[in-house]
Design an enzyme around this catalytic site. Structure first.
Site, PDB file in Angstrom:
ATOM      1  N   GLU A 178     -33.851 -72.844 -18.803  1.00  0.00           N
ATOM      2  CA  GLU A 178     -32.616 -72.584 -18.055  1.00  0.00           C
ATOM      3  C   GLU A 178     -32.639 -73.202 -16.660  1.00  0.00           C
ATOM      4  O   GLU A 178     -31.633 -73.754 -16.206  1.00  0.00           O
ATOM      5  CB  GLU A 178     -32.400 -71.076 -17.940  1.00  0.00           C
ATOM      6  CG  GLU A 178     -31.124 -70.725 -17.187  1.00  0.00           C
ATOM      7  CD  GLU A 178     -30.996 -69.224 -16.980  1.00  0.00           C
ATOM      8  OE1 GLU A 178     -30.098 -68.829 -16.227  1.00  0.00           O
ATOM      9  OE2 GLU A 178     -31.780 -68.467 -17.569  1.00  0.00           O
ATOM     10  N   ASP A 179     -33.784 -73.121 -15.969  1.00  0.00           N
ATOM     11  CA  ASP A 179     -33.817 -73.452 -14.540  1.00  0.00           C
ATOM     12  C   ASP A 179     -34.565 -74.728 -14.191  1.00  0.00           C
ATOM     13  O   ASP A 179     -34.665 -75.079 -13.017  1.00  0.00           O
ATOM     14  CB  ASP A 179     -34.463 -72.279 -13.769  1.00  0.00           C
ATOM     15  CG  ASP A 179     -33.607 -71.020 -13.841  1.00  0.00           C
ATOM     16  OD1 ASP A 179     -32.389 -71.162 -14.029  1.00  0.00           O
ATOM     17  OD2 ASP A 179     -34.164 -69.917 -13.727  1.00  0.00           O
TER      18      ASP A 179
ATOM     19  N   ASP B 247     -38.613 -59.040 -18.337  1.00  0.00           N
ATOM     20  CA  ASP B 247     -37.890 -59.866 -17.360  1.00  0.00           C
ATOM     21  C   ASP B 247     -36.959 -58.993 -16.526  1.00  0.00           C
ATOM     22  O   ASP B 247     -36.924 -59.070 -15.287  1.00  0.00           O
ATOM     23  CB  ASP B 247     -37.108 -60.936 -18.129  1.00  0.00           C
ATOM     24  CG  ASP B 247     -36.198 -61.763 -17.230  1.00  0.00           C
ATOM     25  OD1 ASP B 247     -36.594 -62.053 -16.083  1.00  0.00           O
ATOM     26  OD2 ASP B 247     -35.089 -62.116 -17.680  1.00  0.00           O
TER      27      ASP B 247
END
Length: 738
Positions: free
Chosen positions: A84-85, A156
């Site tokens: 994602e990042d 998370d």
């Protein structure tokens, strides 16, 4: 915001390594490789706190290690934000760490890159709420395939909540609310109490800061008194356990600890039951963890574990006065998430209520770690199918995926029906069925199987017949009565509380309505061909027509299109019998016969006058098609004709006298329940009667559609047309006006 600090992979590994010593050395090496990969991918990224971003995935891996998860799950925890990042692609993860790690990472990712790209080209970007709904939907679906995905997600979310102070207030509120609605209930359903309690308390802190601070302060003010009472109770109970010779022969050890009830659960009980803090009976608690002596026989082991727990319960009740109605046996009847323990509340020597929980070491491990407690077995993974059986409610998520087109509806169903308040009932054979609070026998039946629901005729609760609207209560035994010829009622949509049951009832009626529509289309086509003296088309011929007209090779699709007005009988006939249709289209001269009567669409057939009513020229008339004897002409008001009309309206044909005017212009006003295709169905009937509308008006008022069709129609044809219009689904009223 704190200042950024430098940190190295070696320092991070020094934090994680002591917590994963339960893994073989080779597996530990793979975890370290994943840590170094994540470190490089997140290089230069910072969290809102100012810390290097890599601190977050390492903290997630530490939480997973405390649960004793396998190496693949730990690696996924370290890599969960890379896709994602960062520039890392899923293919990179699969190549380096395997398919399972990639699957967990992709399932856990908050918003996948594919999802973002798909909406960049959309005309209207979805709202943030819709994006979150789609995110949760994808997570739920992936979770049903591999439960480790949600365990990583819970870890998370837990670390994000621990550092939520660095987020702006509006995000703190949104994340905390989502946690209470989605993630804490998921942790509970998976039996991971260790994570559930912390998620709830941290969310409570941000959602109700004043109530949180007030309750925390009140608990702190009496902490010393409560701790002293718990310690006295602990010493008294340990002395009893130490002296008991029967217990000593059955166990190899025990542990008695004080247990603090979590803030959120205290506050929820105060809110739910309207009680003051002093009225919460399980505020003070002791937990007894027993270690029975080992035995090679599994049945004997299970029996011994139960015996020692019940024996200790007897010792507790002999030591202190039990409070009636406060004994809960979760050993004989475990919770659906696998939780087992004995709970009892007593009046201790201090005069205060004291809750005592009694369980074995294995039961305690499952209570704390839930599904994760089943993951490692003799240094190897257990069968994933065995784990899935322990969380059979995940099957509902897979089934619902096909039932809900909207992500928001799907997420609402999961959060309400699977993660909301529960009621636990039994089948006659003793199987526990876990349903949402407020569920009815309708929900129970469809939870067992769709066919059980579709053929239900009644229900018994504890041996007594109950209405299908009955609200099931905890511990009841439910039996569903069925019959092969039975089918659902639309009232069940009100009785059902779960979206799944409602969807299955609606699906039955959709299928039933489809069958009726197919039958209508087939009947319309057959009548049209019979009137023209044509042989009924074979299925292979209809398949070819369907390909041309509706782009499907199924006669059913053709019948459906015909019933819905998307194709006409004339279109079908022009393909199957072009010569006959050309002859009809040429509008031949009126058929002459000695009676001077003309049938609709100039049909040619032997005619005779009915002896029952002896129609004369000028009388309104209708024809009745007899089998092999042509058409019999009746007066329009003939009682025998009305009876024939009720028996088979399809054999009635319009007729009028030659030389007598066809009819006059009038309005046909129709009131019907509004629905898609209504006007097409009405116009199909009018066209089938050989008439053309001279004008149409339509308006919608609430649920009703009001249509006015201007026609030129004879007196005799009014009765036939009116009767045919009334047979259109949804039509409520038909009348003629000037």
């Amino acid at each position: 915001m704190s200042q950024a600090v430098d940190i190295s992979p070696t320092q991070l590994w020094a934090r994680l390594e002591p917590k994963i010593t339960y893994l073989p050395p080779a597996e530990q090496g793979r975890v370290r490789t994943a840590l170094e990969f994540a470190f490089a991918a997140h290089q230069g990224q910072l969290r809102k706190s100012g810390e290097p971003y890599i601190v977050h995935p390492v903290a997630v891996a530490e939480i997973l290690a405390e649960l004793g998860l396998d190496a693949e799950t730990l690696m996924a925890g370290l890599l969960h934000d890379t896709v994602e990042d960062t520039e890392v692609k899923p293919e990179d993860i699969e190549e380096r760490f395997g398919t399972a790690v990639r699957r967990i990472v992709e399932g856990e990712t908050k918003v996948s890159k594919l999802y973002k790209l798909a909406h960049q080209v959309a005309e209207e970007r979805p709202s943030l709420e819709e994006q979150r709904a789609e995110d949760l939907r994808q997570m739920f679906i992936a979770m049903a395939e591999d439960v480790r995905i949600i365990i990583v997600k819970l870890a998370d979310r837990l670390h994000n909540l621990r550092t939520l102070e660095f987020m702006p207030p509006h995000k703190q509120t949104r994340i905390a609310r989502e946690t209470l609605e989605i993630y804490a209930p998921l942790a509970h359903r998976l039996g991971i109490g260790q994570i559930k309690w912390e998620l709830e308390d941290l969310s409570f802190r941000y959602l109700e800061p004043e109530a949180y601070a007030d309750l925390l302060g009140r608990l702190k003010s009496h902490r010393a008194e409560r701790e002293a009472a718990v310690e006295r109770g602990k010493e008294a109970l340990e002395a009893v356990l130490q002296r008991d010779s029967v217990l000593g022969a059955s166990i190899q050890g025990y542990e008695v600890t004080g247990r603090t009830k979590h803030l959120y659960s205290i506050w929820k009980k105060m809110q739910r039951e309207g009680r003051a803090l002093e009225q919460i009976y399980d505020l003070l608690a002791l937990r007894v963890i027993l270690e029975p002596r080992p035995t090679p026989n599994l049945e004997e082991k299970a029996m011994r574990e139960k015996q020692v727990c019940y024996h200790v319960l007897g010792l507790v009740h002999a030591l202190w006065q039990p409070i009636p109605g406060r004994v809960k046996d979760y050993i004989a009847v475990p919770k659906p998430n696998g939780y087992q323990s004995l709970h009892t509340t007593v009046i201790a020597g201090s005069g205060l209520p004291l809750e005592v929980q009694i369980r074995t070491r294995e039961m305690h491990r499952i209570a704390e770690y839930g599904i994760a407690a089943h993951w490692l077995y003799k240094q190897g993974l257990t069968d994933p199918e065995e784990i899935k059986r322990r969380v059979d409610w995940l099957r509902s998520i897979q089934e619902w995926q096909a039932e809900f087109s909207s992500s928001r509806e799907f997420v609402d169903a999961v959060t309400r029906d699977l993660l909301g308040g529960r009621v636990f009932v039994f089948t006659p054979k003793g199987r526990i069925i876990n349903l949402p609070r407020g569920a009815s026998p309708v929900d129970f039946a469809y939870h067992i199987h769709t066919e059980v629901g579709n053929h239900m005729v009644g229900a018994k609760v504890n041996g007594r017949i109950v209405p299908l609207s009955y609200e099931l209560q905890n511990g009841e035994i439910v039996e569903i009565l069925t019959a092969k010829t039975a089918h659902p009622s639309k009232d069940w949509l009100e009785y059902a509380k779960t979206r799944s049951a409602k969807q299955k009832v609606r699906a039955f009626f959709r299928a039933d309505e489809r069958a009726e529509t197919l039958e209508k289309g087939q009947r319309t086509l057959e009548k049209y061909f019979k009137r023209r003296g044509l042989p009924l088309p074979k299925e292979s011929a209809l398949e070819e027509v369907a390909k041309k007209l509706v782009r499907h090779a199924s006669p059913e699709d053709l019948y459906m299109a015909l019933a819905q007005g998307r194709v006409t009988t004339q279109q079908i006939a022009r393909i199957l019998a072009p010569k006959t249709e050309e002859a009809v289209a040429a509008k031949p001269k009126p058929v002459k016969n000695e009676l001077g009567i003309r049938l609709e669409n100039n049909l040619a057939a032997p005619l005779k006058l009915a002896s029952c009513c002896n129609p004369e020229k000028g009388d309104p008339i209708l024809g009745y098609v007899t089998r092999g004897r042509g058409v019999t002409i009746h007066r329009a008001g003939c009682p025998n004709l009305k009876r024939l009309l009720e028996q088979d309206a399809g054999r009635i044909v319009a007729a009028h006298w030659e030389g007598v005017g066809w009819g006059r212009v009038t309005n046909l006003e129709i009131t019907a329940q509004d629905r898609a295709g209504l006007m097409r169905d009405v116009m199909d009937v009018i066209a089938g009667a050989g008439m053309s509308a001279m004008g149409i008006e339509s308006r919608i008022l609430g649920e009703n559609a009001h249509m006015k069709v201007r026609l030129e129609v004879g007196e005799a044809e009014r009765t036939l047309l009116e009767n045919q219009i009334r047979q259109v689904p949804g039509v409520r009223d038909v009348r003629w006006t000037q």
